[in-house]
Design a protein around this motif. Structure first.
Motif, PDB file in Angstrom:
ATOM      1  N   LEU A   1       0.778  -1.160  -0.069  1.00  0.00           N
ATOM      2  CA  LEU A   1      -0.056   0.054   0.115  1.00  0.00           C
ATOM      3  C   LEU A   1       0.906   1.348   0.015  1.00  0.00           C
ATOM      4  N   LEU A   2       1.884   1.187   0.608  1.00  0.00           N
ATOM      5  CA  LEU A   2       2.556   2.591   1.042  1.00  0.00           C
ATOM      6  C   LEU A   2       3.894   2.675   0.175  1.00  0.00           C
ATOM      7  N   HIS A   3       4.318   1.755  -0.552  1.00  0.00           N
ATOM      8  CA  HIS A   3       5.693   1.855  -1.365  1.00  0.00           C
ATOM      9  C   HIS A   3       5.763   2.981  -2.279  1.00  0.00           C
ATOM     10  N   ASP A   4       4.460   3.305  -3.076  1.00  0.00           N
ATOM     11  CA  ASP A   4       4.587   4.569  -3.877  1.00  0.00           C
ATOM     12  C   ASP A   4       3.860   5.568  -3.293  1.00  0.00           C
ATOM     13  N   ILE A   5       3.776   5.836  -1.828  1.00  0.00           N
ATOM     14  CA  ILE A   5       2.810   6.914  -1.473  1.00  0.00           C
ATOM     15  C   ILE A   5       3.457   8.420  -1.782  1.00  0.00           C
ATOM     16  N   SER A   6       4.773   8.428  -2.017  1.00  0.00           N
ATOM     17  CA  SER A   6       5.438   9.571  -2.326  1.00  0.00           C
ATOM     18  C   SER A   6       5.040   9.871  -3.710  1.00  0.00           C
ATOM     19  N   GLY A   7       4.393   9.221  -4.536  1.00  0.00           N
ATOM     20  CA  GLY A   7       4.027   9.560  -5.886  1.00  0.00           C
ATOM     21  C   GLY A   7       2.983  10.799  -6.039  1.00  0.00           C
TER      22      GLY A   7
ATOM     23  N   ILE B   1       4.215  13.566  -5.018  1.00  0.00           N
ATOM     24  CA  ILE B   1       5.183  14.652  -5.106  1.00  0.00           C
ATOM     25  C   ILE B   1       5.686  14.756  -6.355  1.00  0.00           C
ATOM     26  N   PRO B   2       5.490  15.882  -7.245  1.00  0.00           N
ATOM     27  CA  PRO B   2       6.003  15.902  -8.366  1.00  0.00           C
ATOM     28  C   PRO B   2       7.496  15.607  -8.417  1.00  0.00           C
ATOM     29  N   ASN B   3       7.890  14.933  -9.559  1.00  0.00           N
ATOM     30  CA  ASN B   3       9.287  14.776  -9.842  1.00  0.00           C
ATOM     31  C   ASN B   3      10.019  15.988  -9.646  1.00  0.00           C
TER      32      ASN B   3
ATOM     33  N   SER C   1      14.136  18.525  -3.796  1.00  0.00           N
ATOM     34  CA  SER C   1      14.137  19.460  -2.641  1.00  0.00           C
ATOM     35  C   SER C   1      13.171  18.865  -1.522  1.00  0.00           C
ATOM     36  N   PHE C   2      12.182  18.346  -1.751  1.00  0.00           N
ATOM     37  CA  PHE C   2      11.410  17.623  -0.624  1.00  0.00           C
ATOM     38  C   PHE C   2      12.571  16.594   0.009  1.00  0.00           C
ATOM     39  N   ALA C   3      13.299  15.636  -0.432  1.00  0.00           N
ATOM     40  CA  ALA C   3      14.060  14.809   0.029  1.00  0.00           C
ATOM     41  C   ALA C   3      15.171  15.496   0.742  1.00  0.00           C
ATOM     42  N   GLU C   4      15.598  16.667   0.432  1.00  0.00           N
ATOM     43  CA  GLU C   4      16.597  17.552   1.166  1.00  0.00           C
ATOM     44  C   GLU C   4      16.194  18.041   2.390  1.00  0.00           C
TER      45      GLU C   4
ATOM     46  N   ARG D   1      19.737  12.583  -8.159  1.00  0.00           N
ATOM     47  CA  ARG D   1      19.547  13.980  -8.718  1.00  0.00           C
ATOM     48  C   ARG D   1      19.582  14.121 -10.197  1.00  0.00           C
ATOM     49  N   MET D   2      19.959  13.110 -10.758  1.00  0.00           N
ATOM     50  CA  MET D   2      20.047  13.116 -12.417  1.00  0.00           C
ATOM     51  C   MET D   2      18.484  12.444 -12.790  1.00  0.00           C
ATOM     52  N   PHE D   3      17.814  11.536 -12.078  1.00  0.00           N
ATOM     53  CA  PHE D   3      16.565  10.857 -12.332  1.00  0.00           C
ATOM     54  C   PHE D   3      15.681  11.051 -11.193  1.00  0.00           C
ATOM     55  N   PRO D   4      15.188  12.314 -10.866  1.00  0.00           N
ATOM     56  CA  PRO D   4      14.407  12.278  -9.464  1.00  0.00           C
ATOM     57  C   PRO D   4      13.220  11.139  -9.162  1.00  0.00           C
ATOM     58  N   MET D   5      12.916  10.442 -10.171  1.00  0.00           N
ATOM     59  CA  MET D   5      11.913   9.643  -9.990  1.00  0.00           C
ATOM     60  C   MET D   5      12.227   8.461  -9.080  1.00  0.00           C
ATOM     61  N   ILE D   6      13.329   8.113  -9.084  1.00  0.00           N
ATOM     62  CA  ILE D   6      14.034   7.084  -8.491  1.00  0.00           C
ATOM     63  C   ILE D   6      13.958   7.289  -6.764  1.00  0.00           C
ATOM     64  N   ILE D   7      14.153   8.718  -6.422  1.00  0.00           N
ATOM     65  CA  ILE D   7      14.186   8.813  -4.934  1.00  0.00           C
ATOM     66  C   ILE D   7      13.037   8.818  -4.330  1.00  0.00           C
ATOM     67  N   HIS D   8      11.824   8.418  -5.014  1.00  0.00           N
ATOM     68  CA  HIS D   8      10.614   8.198  -4.504  1.00  0.00           C
ATOM     69  C   HIS D   8      10.518   7.194  -3.459  1.00  0.00           C
ATOM     70  N   GLN D   9      11.433   6.076  -3.785  1.00  0.00           N
ATOM     71  CA  GLN D   9      11.449   5.009  -2.694  1.00  0.00           C
ATOM     72  C   GLN D   9      11.999   5.720  -1.599  1.00  0.00           C
ATOM     73  N   LYS D  10      12.823   6.292  -1.288  1.00  0.00           N
ATOM     74  CA  LYS D  10      13.363   6.858   0.011  1.00  0.00           C
ATOM     75  C   LYS D  10      12.407   7.813   0.611  1.00  0.00           C
ATOM     76  N   ILE D  11      11.730   8.488  -0.239  1.00  0.00           N
ATOM     77  CA  ILE D  11      10.694   9.572   0.323  1.00  0.00           C
ATOM     78  C   ILE D  11       9.421   8.675   0.825  1.00  0.00           C
ATOM     79  N   SER D  12       9.070   7.670   0.145  1.00  0.00           N
ATOM     80  CA  SER D  12       8.112   6.967   0.553  1.00  0.00           C
ATOM     81  C   SER D  12       8.423   5.950   1.950  1.00  0.00           C
ATOM     82  N   ARG D  13       9.623   5.669   2.198  1.00  0.00           N
ATOM     83  CA  ARG D  13       9.981   5.123   3.459  1.00  0.00           C
ATOM     84  C   ARG D  13       9.656   6.145   4.736  1.00  0.00           C
ATOM     85  N   VAL D  14      10.206   7.554   4.345  1.00  0.00           N
ATOM     86  CA  VAL D  14       9.792   8.389   5.434  1.00  0.00           C
ATOM     87  C   VAL D  14       8.549   8.704   5.445  1.00  0.00           C
TER      88      VAL D  14
END
Length: 163
Positions: free
Chosen positions: A22-28, A30-32, A37-40, A51-64
């Motif tokens: 349910l939660l793995h893509d919750i940060s979706g 947040i626009p790419n 800046s959200f992760a920072e 930083r080059m491909f911000p879509m990937i950081i969604h996994q770390k944001i979803s964890r938080v």
């Protein structure tokens, strides 16, 4: 939900798999364009590839978000959420369950081009299924926007596990 089905198949916690699913893509939400800046702002360590491909950081944001907004403190769930896109080296069985479920339940139209490889490999083990997907990516890495270091770590780790 695929994560639950795989958790049952591989004798893992179905409730935890449901929550991770349910939660793995919750940060979706947040626009790419705002993810870095959200992760920072959250104090997340950002790799150059993210930083080059911000879509990937969604996994770390979803964890938080799972931890801080939904009060998930189960480390198994948080770990799987954090690596559900790239996997990581020394991944757990549960990490692999959520990773493979994410690949099977594709979020685009049609059938994933790699699905048959995963489904053939899953009969051997969840690790074989993860490896089948990652090996396809590695074989076409020149066509990827970035190769995340966690993906390379996962590939090296899984190469040892499945051989």
């Amino acid at each position: 939900m695929m994560s639950e089905k795989l958790a049952e198949q591989f004798d893992s916690d179905k409730v935890a798999a449901f929550n991770a699913g349910l939660l793995h893509d919750i940060s979706g939400i947040i626009p790419n364009s705002k993810r870095i800046s959200f992760a920072e702002d959250l104090g997340i360590t950002i790799l150059p590839e993210e930083r080059m491909f911000p879509m990937i950081i969604h996994q770390k944001i979803s964890r938080v978000i799972a931890n801080e907004v939904f009060n998930i403190d189960n480390q198994q769930i948080l770990s799987a959420i954090e690596c559900h896109t790239t996997l990581k080296g020394d991944s757990t069985k549960f990490d692999n369950i959520v990773f493979v479920a994410d690949k099977i339940e594709w979020d685009q139209k049609g059938t994933p081009p790699y699905l048959n490889n995963i489904l053939k490999s899953i009969d051997l083990s969840i690790y074989h299924a993860s490896y089948a997907y990652i090996k396809l990516l590695i074989n076409q890495k020149d066509n990827l926007k970035v190769v995340h270091p966690w993906l390379l770590d996962a590939y090296n780790d899984l190469t040892n596990k499945v051989n």
